[in-house]
Design an enzyme around this catalytic site. Structure first.
Site, PDB file in Angstrom:
ATOM      1  N   GLU A 186      -1.281  27.059  14.481  1.00  0.00           N
ATOM      2  CA  GLU A 186      -0.645  27.998  15.414  1.00  0.00           C
ATOM      3  C   GLU A 186      -1.514  28.276  16.637  1.00  0.00           C
ATOM      4  OE1 GLU A 186      -3.196  30.764  12.951  1.00  0.00           O
ATOM      5  OE2 GLU A 186      -2.194  28.829  12.697  1.00  0.00           O
ATOM      6  N   HIS A 226      -6.305  26.004  12.367  1.00  0.00           N
ATOM      7  CA  HIS A 226      -5.155  26.867  12.662  1.00  0.00           C
ATOM      8  C   HIS A 226      -4.145  26.100  13.522  1.00  0.00           C
ATOM      9  CE1 HIS A 226      -6.588  30.856  11.292  1.00  0.00           C
ATOM     10  NE2 HIS A 226      -7.784  30.322  11.477  1.00  0.00           N
ATOM     11  N   CYS A 272      -6.137  27.986   6.827  1.00  0.00           N
ATOM     12  CA  CYS A 272      -7.484  28.557   6.861  1.00  0.00           C
ATOM     13  C   CYS A 272      -7.826  29.169   5.500  1.00  0.00           C
ATOM     14  CB  CYS A 272      -7.620  29.543   8.013  1.00  0.00           C
ATOM     15  SG  CYS A 272      -9.356  29.917   8.415  1.00  0.00           S
TER      16      CYS A 272
END
Length: 201
Positions: free
Chosen positions: A185, A183, A80
């Site tokens: 994650e 992202h 990001c």
């Protein structure tokens, strides 16, 4: 061992938990010397480009990152805002110099496109080149984005694009420098797969 760089501009816990799920050893790097212990680096990031660069400078990470990435050639993944900082400059809060790992700049989505800003949610990737991060990940897979700014750079560094009003850069790869605007994650199993691919480099 993967160093998660703590420069007061990223949610390190969610990234650390994702690496733990796939069994990848990681630690929080709180100062530049910590980077020497790692064989891979990860630069997360949320917030302002200018503030993030200020934090990196004050904590002494800028020169250390350039040494580890450009001289030592350690693999690095930017997520990001972390990806955006790899570029030469950004315009959030005024013109600000970035790390300069990749030629290009970071600009805001045009407000006259009738788009909700930030771009937030799942979006489909168009994978454009063989990037080791996408091994085992199909084209047109969905990943999770949250951002108001996007990268403009040469096509040779773009490994994937997505569409939001117009096509924009979803990921970058130059030598052993990797970066995602989305992202991983927060992108469930496919995100974990991408992080696993990075951990295995």
């Amino acid at each position: 061992m993967i160093a998660l760089i703590d420069y007061k501009a990223g949610n390190l816990n969610s990234v650390a938990k994702a690496f733990e799920k796939i069994g990848a050893i990681n630690f929080i790097a709180k100062n530049p010397k910590d980077l020497q212990k790692a064989d891979k680096l990860l630069l997360p990031g949320v917030g302002s480009f200018k503030e993030a660069m200020k934090n990196l400078k004050e904590l002494g990470f800028i020169e250390a990152l350039k040494e580890q990435v450009l001289v030592q050639k350690k693999p690095i993944l930017g997520i990001c805002l972390g990806m955006q900082l790899f570029l030469e400059r950004g315009y959030e809060g005024g013109v600000c110099e970035g790390l300069g790992f990749i030629e290009g700049e970071v600009v805001k989505f045009e407000e006259d496109l009738n788009l909700k800003i930030p771009h937030m949610g799942w979006n489909e990737l168009e994978i454009l080149k063989q990037d080791p991060l996408y091994q085992g990940i199909n084209n047109k897979s969905d990943f999770y984005f949250v951002h108001s700014f996007y990268v403009k750079c040469k096509d040779e560094f773009v490994s994937a694009k997505a569409q939001y009003g117009h096509k924009f850069v979803a990921s970058l790869q130059k030598d052993r420098i990797f970066a995602t605007q989305f992202h991983p994650e927060k992108s469930q199993n496919l995100g974990l797969k991408l992080l696993e691919n990075f951990a295995r480099l």
